[in-house]
Design a protein around this motif. Structure first.
Motif, PDB file in Angstrom:
ATOM      1  N   SER A  18       1.049  -1.281   0.020  1.00 24.60           N
ATOM      2  CA  SER A  18      -0.131   0.066   0.093  1.00 24.60           C
ATOM      3  C   SER A  18       0.901   1.301   0.152  1.00 24.60           C
ATOM      4  O   SER A  18       2.232   1.191   0.210  1.00 24.60           O
ATOM      5  N   GLU A  19       0.331   2.273  -0.174  1.00 24.76           N
ATOM      6  CA  GLU A  19       1.055   3.624  -0.286  1.00 24.76           C
ATOM      7  C   GLU A  19       1.370   4.282   1.216  1.00 24.76           C
ATOM      8  O   GLU A  19       1.827   5.199   1.445  1.00 24.76           O
ATOM      9  N   ARG A  20       0.627   3.367   2.297  1.00 24.00           N
ATOM     10  CA  ARG A  20       1.050   4.085   3.711  1.00 24.00           C
ATOM     11  C   ARG A  20       2.609   3.865   4.073  1.00 24.00           C
ATOM     12  O   ARG A  20       3.188   2.898   3.550  1.00 24.00           O
ATOM     13  N   SER A  33       7.099   3.219   1.226  1.00 26.98           N
ATOM     14  CA  SER A  33       5.706   2.978   1.440  1.00 26.98           C
ATOM     15  C   SER A  33       5.980   1.728   1.931  1.00 26.98           C
ATOM     16  O   SER A  33       6.972   0.799   1.434  1.00 26.98           O
ATOM     17  N   TYR A  34       4.610   0.738   2.132  1.00 27.99           N
ATOM     18  CA  TYR A  34       4.479  -0.641   2.384  1.00 27.99           C
ATOM     19  C   TYR A  34       4.667  -1.195   0.927  1.00 27.99           C
ATOM     20  O   TYR A  34       5.319  -2.322   0.726  1.00 27.99           O
ATOM     21  N   ALA A 183      -1.439   1.629  13.629  1.00 23.22           N
ATOM     22  CA  ALA A 183      -1.079   1.914  12.313  1.00 23.22           C
ATOM     23  C   ALA A 183      -0.497   3.230  11.933  1.00 23.22           C
ATOM     24  O   ALA A 183       0.165   3.671  11.196  1.00 23.22           O
ATOM     25  N   GLU A 184      -0.881   4.147  13.012  1.00 22.66           N
ATOM     26  CA  GLU A 184      -0.419   5.579  12.873  1.00 22.66           C
ATOM     27  C   GLU A 184       1.099   5.791  13.731  1.00 22.66           C
ATOM     28  O   GLU A 184       1.458   6.752  13.751  1.00 22.66           O
ATOM     29  N   THR A 212       5.090   2.720  11.010  1.00 17.80           N
ATOM     30  CA  THR A 212       6.314   2.934  10.679  1.00 17.80           C
ATOM     31  C   THR A 212       7.527   2.707  11.271  1.00 17.80           C
ATOM     32  O   THR A 212       7.563   2.995  12.474  1.00 17.80           O
TER      33      THR A 212
END
Length: 248
Positions: A18-20, A33-34, A183-184, A212
């Motif tokens: 993903s783009e996270r 990103s992931y 996730a944040e 992250t």
């Protein structure tokens, strides 16, 4: 809440792309990103395979907290290899592959059966694998692999012991719970990767929650919601966990 994973390689499964943000390298001022993380880990695994790494082989990586070290560790996990992060790699190390910054290339005269891989620039010797060049050109697809969660995935050179996929993931889940990661979250790695507890809490823990990993540049301030620190280090502002409290 942590996801259920059984192998380190599951952290870079195709469905996690993903783009996270997955990894921030302050030294490079770059966020991966992931999608980047999963693709590059798979590419690194393929490169390791091409230069001879097989299930159970040992891959020794310079322990400075750099993205290439993290990608290579995850790629080795996909192969079922055992990673050893080491700050003082023997110049005649007999691991299957030794991965170091290019400026360290002249230090090594590896025995037959061992391969040197350098990152961060063009190596001088033709028999040294150029990490960036080979990873960039490699296929991001990785064939399905099947490993036992009880198999070793990480080695502690100082203690002369290994940790399994199950050991590492369980310690990571406990650290994620202790730091209340989600996730944040951005977890700063302020302890050496040569300590497996740093890998568990600083690398694997944020990845199991979709957060992250934040790799610092020296002692410069690093934007993070939590940190993994060595016992003697001064904890930064915000929540932190000392490596000697990580259950590994």
């Amino acid at each position: 809440m942590t996801e259920e994973f059984t192998l380190v390689g599951d952290l870079v499964a195709r469905d996690r792309r993903s783009e996270r943000p997955a990894l921030h390298a302050a030294e490079l001022d770059r966020t991966y990103s992931y999608f980047d993380l999963c693709n590059t880990a798979c590419k690194a695994g393929n490169v390791l395979s091409h230069i001879g790494v097989r299930e159970g082989d040992r891959v020794v990586i310079d322990s400075e907290p750099r993205p290439q070290a993290v990608f290579t560790f995850l790629g080795a996990g996909l192969l079922g290899a055992v990673t050893q992060f080491d700050a003082d790699i023997d110049s005649e190390c007999d691991a299957r592959v030794v991965v170091v910054p290019v400026e360290r290339e002249p230090e090594f005269d590896l025995p037959g059966g061992s391969k040197l891989c350098a990152f961060g620039g063009d190596p001088d010797r033709p028999d040294t694998t150029h990490w960036e060049q080979e990873v960039w050109s490699e296929n991001p697809a990785f064939p399905p692999t099947f490993h036992d969660p009880a198999d070793a995935v990480l080695r502690d050179a100082g203690a002369d012991r290994t940790y399994s996929h199950a050991d590492l993931l369980e310690a990571a889940r406990e650290a994620a719970d202790a730091l209340d990661l989600d996730a944040e979250s951005r977890v700063a790695v302020r302890a050496p990767l040569s300590d497996p507890r740093t890998v568990a809490a600083g690398v694997v823990a944020p990845l199991v929650v979709g957060g992250t990993v934040a790799l610092p540049a020296g002692d410069a301030p690093l934007d993070a919601t939590a940190a993994v620190v060595a016992p003697e280090a001064e904890p930064p502002e915000g929540q932190s966990i000392a490596v000697d409290t990580v259950s590994l």
